[in-house]
Design an enzyme around this catalytic site. Structure first.
Site, short mmCIF file in Angstrom:
data_model
loop_
_atom_site.label_atom_id
_atom_site.label_comp_id
_atom_site.label_asym_id
_atom_site.label_seq_id
_atom_site.Cartn_x
_atom_site.Cartn_y
_atom_site.Cartn_z
N GLU A 150 0.86 -1.19 0.00
CA GLU A 150 0.00 0.00 0.00
C GLU A 150 0.90 1.23 0.00
O GLU A 150 2.10 1.12 0.27
CB GLU A 150 -0.88 0.00 1.26
CG GLU A 150 -1.82 -1.19 1.29
CD GLU A 150 -2.78 -1.15 2.49
OE1 GLU A 150 -2.72 -0.18 3.28
OE2 GLU A 150 -3.58 -2.08 2.59
N PRO A 151 0.32 2.41 -0.25
CA PRO A 151 1.17 3.61 -0.28
C PRO A 151 2.00 3.76 0.99
O PRO A 151 3.15 4.19 0.94
CB PRO A 151 0.16 4.75 -0.44
CG PRO A 151 -1.01 4.12 -1.12
CD PRO A 151 -1.07 2.70 -0.63
N ARG A 282 10.61 -16.49 -2.85
CA ARG A 282 11.92 -15.84 -2.99
C ARG A 282 12.92 -16.57 -3.88
O ARG A 282 13.54 -15.93 -4.74
CB ARG A 282 12.53 -15.56 -1.61
CG ARG A 282 12.01 -14.25 -1.09
CD ARG A 282 12.45 -13.88 0.29
NE ARG A 282 11.63 -12.74 0.68
CZ ARG A 282 11.29 -12.44 1.91
NH1 ARG A 282 11.68 -13.20 2.90
NH2 ARG A 282 10.54 -11.38 2.17
N ARG A 307 34.25 -7.26 -31.04
CA ARG A 307 34.67 -5.86 -31.07
C ARG A 307 36.19 -5.73 -30.99
O ARG A 307 36.81 -6.33 -30.09
CB ARG A 307 34.01 -5.12 -29.89
CG ARG A 307 34.46 -3.71 -29.66
CD ARG A 307 33.84 -2.76 -30.63
NE ARG A 307 34.17 -1.37 -30.31
CZ ARG A 307 34.03 -0.38 -31.16
NH1 ARG A 307 33.56 -0.59 -32.39
NH2 ARG A 307 34.33 0.85 -30.80
N GLN A 377 29.15 -1.67 -19.55
CA GLN A 377 30.52 -1.18 -19.61
C GLN A 377 31.30 -1.88 -20.72
O GLN A 377 32.06 -1.24 -21.46
CB GLN A 377 31.20 -1.40 -18.24
CG GLN A 377 32.52 -0.69 -18.08
CD GLN A 377 32.36 0.83 -18.07
OE1 GLN A 377 31.27 1.35 -17.79
NE2 GLN A 377 33.42 1.54 -18.39
N GLY A 380 30.51 -0.53 -24.00
CA GLY A 380 30.85 0.88 -24.18
C GLY A 380 29.62 1.70 -24.55
O GLY A 380 28.53 1.47 -24.02
N GLU A 404 9.47 -7.81 -3.57
CA GLU A 404 9.50 -9.06 -2.79
C GLU A 404 10.51 -8.98 -1.65
O GLU A 404 11.20 -9.95 -1.34
CB GLU A 404 9.81 -10.25 -3.69
CG GLU A 404 8.82 -10.35 -4.81
CD GLU A 404 8.09 -11.66 -4.86
OE1 GLU A 404 8.28 -12.52 -3.99
OE2 GLU A 404 7.28 -11.81 -5.78
N SER A 407 16.69 -5.38 -0.67
CA SER A 407 17.95 -6.00 -0.22
C SER A 407 18.17 -5.75 1.28
O SER A 407 18.66 -6.62 2.01
CB SER A 407 19.12 -5.44 -1.02
OG SER A 407 19.10 -5.96 -2.33
C1 FAD Z 1 7.54 -3.14 -10.46
C2 FAD Z 1 6.99 -3.45 -9.11
C3 FAD Z 1 6.12 -4.51 -8.96
C4 FAD Z 1 5.57 -4.79 -7.71
N1 FAD Z 1 4.66 -5.80 -7.58
C5 FAD Z 1 4.02 -5.98 -6.41
C6 FAD Z 1 2.94 -6.91 -6.31
O1 FAD Z 1 2.58 -7.60 -7.25
N2 FAD Z 1 2.30 -7.00 -5.12
C7 FAD Z 1 2.66 -6.27 -4.03
O2 FAD Z 1 2.04 -6.41 -2.99
N3 FAD Z 1 3.68 -5.38 -4.09
C8 FAD Z 1 4.36 -5.21 -5.26
N4 FAD Z 1 5.38 -4.28 -5.35
C9 FAD Z 1 5.75 -3.48 -4.18
C10 FAD Z 1 7.10 -3.87 -3.60
O3 FAD Z 1 7.02 -5.10 -2.95
C11 FAD Z 1 7.55 -2.72 -2.67
O4 FAD Z 1 7.92 -1.65 -3.51
C12 FAD Z 1 8.71 -3.13 -1.77
O5 FAD Z 1 8.26 -4.04 -0.80
C13 FAD Z 1 9.35 -1.95 -1.07
O6 FAD Z 1 8.41 -1.14 -0.46
P1 FAD Z 1 8.42 0.46 -0.70
O7 FAD Z 1 8.49 0.66 -2.17
O8 FAD Z 1 7.26 1.03 0.01
O9 FAD Z 1 9.77 0.94 -0.07
P2 FAD Z 1 10.01 1.35 1.47
O10 FAD Z 1 9.52 0.28 2.36
O11 FAD Z 1 9.50 2.73 1.68
O12 FAD Z 1 11.60 1.36 1.53
C14 FAD Z 1 12.38 2.48 1.09
C15 FAD Z 1 13.84 2.19 1.44
O13 FAD Z 1 13.97 2.09 2.86
C16 FAD Z 1 14.58 0.85 3.20
N5 FAD Z 1 14.07 0.34 4.47
C17 FAD Z 1 12.79 0.27 4.88
N6 FAD Z 1 12.71 -0.27 6.09
C18 FAD Z 1 13.97 -0.58 6.46
C19 FAD Z 1 14.56 -1.18 7.61
N7 FAD Z 1 13.83 -1.61 8.64
N8 FAD Z 1 15.91 -1.32 7.64
C20 FAD Z 1 16.67 -0.90 6.61
N9 FAD Z 1 16.18 -0.33 5.50
C21 FAD Z 1 14.84 -0.17 5.43
C22 FAD Z 1 14.23 -0.08 2.05
O14 FAD Z 1 15.12 -1.18 1.97
C23 FAD Z 1 14.34 0.87 0.86
O15 FAD Z 1 15.67 0.99 0.47
C24 FAD Z 1 5.95 -4.00 -6.59
C25 FAD Z 1 6.84 -2.93 -6.75
C26 FAD Z 1 7.34 -2.65 -7.99
C27 FAD Z 1 8.26 -1.45 -8.13
#
Ligand code: FAD
Length: 424
Positions: A150-151, A282, A307, A377, A380, A404, A407
């Protein structure tokens, strides 16, 4: 085995007893046949279409239809890959398909996250009813979506605000909320939605619901314009007083009530709905990243042998050749972690000892980003253009350190597993 036997075996004079070496990385003929079949499809159908659908940023329905026609996109095939007792068939298929193209690969495989949720949490009746609908038919394929994010709830799924309230008189669940980033969101025949049935319980108050096709109150929101994986549709999904029959709660109400009672009384309960689905998927997601990395490596290797600069092939420079050697080694290492996690998952019902599923996804995702960058890289200036596929592969690879579980979140999971400590 005696020391003499060991030496003889090392010298290749005796073959080891099969009973003493049950572990093998040699693929079975079945696994090789399926790998080659998927590779043929990836090479002949997916690759030639990759650039077009990346530019169009639309779901490649004609390619999905082709995949359905040959039986690659179907419940039966997925079930066949899944039941392989070594656990390797699913990652092998994913690696080959994503070697073809990751955007189209995700358009075909994006459905499996919803399928994994239904399979992992549904009753036998629900599995039989909903999973075939996720795929549609051979002549008229459909896709499915899994909506957890969610947002305000990405890495932290406990922040989910979408609610599901039970209307006992009608035996219906009423869902309200906004889902973000859903792969296939709004275009799917089946949406699996994670919602909170008790906000006070955080993520342990979550449950998974199936939203059938064309249910009133379930609408696509904004479509996301992305950096990569552009042939895969990603969108918000809005749930406004969306009513579904009681039978759409995965696992059923009795099981939910029992689980919630356990949580409220402080007893142990199974892990939450979204996490279970991610844990299971995963290694497969890692395999997709390996496929992208391998595609970029192979392209760069061939390019470097063609190349010429300074009167010789660029691969004849150690700087290039050593980079290629490192790429090959890192990709193979990532694949081995993926295969180990897939094998362990199969042996132990997707329960890992030291977060091996997370390790495989983390390593493969980071290798894919690194290897595709190295490929640019090696090419080029050409590598930086849209005339050559490594630019697209690099854009596609980046998502594998984000979705999912980012990192950082994978490292958190691994660190907690190995230390047994509460690391934040
Ligand atoms: C192309 C795409 C397809 C997707 N498909 C799906 C789908 O089918 N279903 C679904 O449910 N979701 C989906 N997602 C959502 C995806 O799983 C989330 O974007 C992801 O879990 C990260 O959440 P966020 O974008 O809100 O980032 P945030 O949670 O806001 O994280 C922002 C940064 O803060 C870091 N961070 C956050 N908490 C911590 C912590 N405790 N310690 C260290 N670092 C932290 C994160 O690692 C990241 O670098 C999709 C996203 C994309 C871009």
């Amino acid at each position: 085995m005696s020391a003499t036997d060991l030496v003889a075996e090392a010298a290749g004079e005796t073959a080891p007893e099969p009973a003493e070496t049950p572990f093998s990385l040699e693929l079975s003929q079945d696994q090789k046949d399926i790998r080659d079949w998927v590779h043929g499809f990836a090479e002949g159908v997916v690759r030639p279409a990759a650039e077009e659908w990346d530019e169009r940023e639309e779901t490649p329905w004609p390619v999905i239809q082709e995949a359905a026609k040959i039986g690659l996109y179907s419940f039966e095939s997925l079930a066949q890959f899944f039941v392989d007792p070594t656990g390797l068939q699913l990652p092998i298929v994913n690696e080959e398909l994503f070697w073809g193209d990751a955007g189209i690969g995700m358009a075909i495989m994006g459905t499996t996250l919803a399928v994994a949720a239904i399979f992992g949490q549904g009753t036998n009746e629900q599995i039989g009813e909903w999973i075939p609908q996720c795929f549609g038919t051979e002549g008229d394929p459909a896709v499915a979506a899994f909506c957890a994010s969610e947002p305000n709830a990405g890495s932290d799924v406990s922040g989910i605000r979408t609610t599901a309230k039970y209307d006992a008189a009608a035996d219906e669940w009423v869902l309200n909320g906004q889902k973000a980033w859903a792969t296939n969101g709004g275009i799917a025949d089946v949406h699996v939605v994670i919602a909170s049935v008790d906000r006070e319980l955080g993520s342990r108050g979550h449950a998974a619901f199936v939203i059938p096709k064309a249910t009133k109150g379930c609408e696509q929101g904004a479509k996301v314009r992305k950096h990569g994986l552009r042939a895969s549709h990603t969108a918000d999904v809005h749930l406004d007083d969306c009513r579904v029959p009681g039978s759409c709660l995965l696992g059923g109400k009795d099981r939910l009530d029992e689980r919630l009672a356990n949580v409220r009384e402080g007893r142990q309960s199974k892990s939450q709905a979204a996490m279970q689905t991610f844990e299971a998927s995963r290694p497969t997601v890692g395999a997709q990243a390996v496929g992208i990395a391998r595609a970029a490596y192979e392209y760069a290797l061939e390019y470097s042998k063609e190349r010429e600069q300074f009167g010789r092939k660029i691969v004849e420079n150690q700087a290039i050749a050593f980079t290629l050697a490192d790429m090959k080694m890192e990709i193979d290492a990532a694949r081995l972690l993926v295969w180990r996690a897939s094998w362990m998952g199969k042996q132990q019902g997707m329960k890992f000892e030291n977060a091996e599923g997370s390790m495989s996804k983390l390593k493969a995702g980071e290798v894919a980003v690194w290897a595709t960058e190295r490929a640019i890289q090696i090419l080029g200036g050409n590598g930086y253009t849209r005339e050559y596929p490594v630019e697209r592969m690099h854009r596609d690879a980046k998502i594998y350190t984000i979705f999912e579980g980012t990192s950082e979140i994978q490292r958190l999971v691994i660190a907690r597993a190995i230390s047994g400590m509460k690391i934040t």
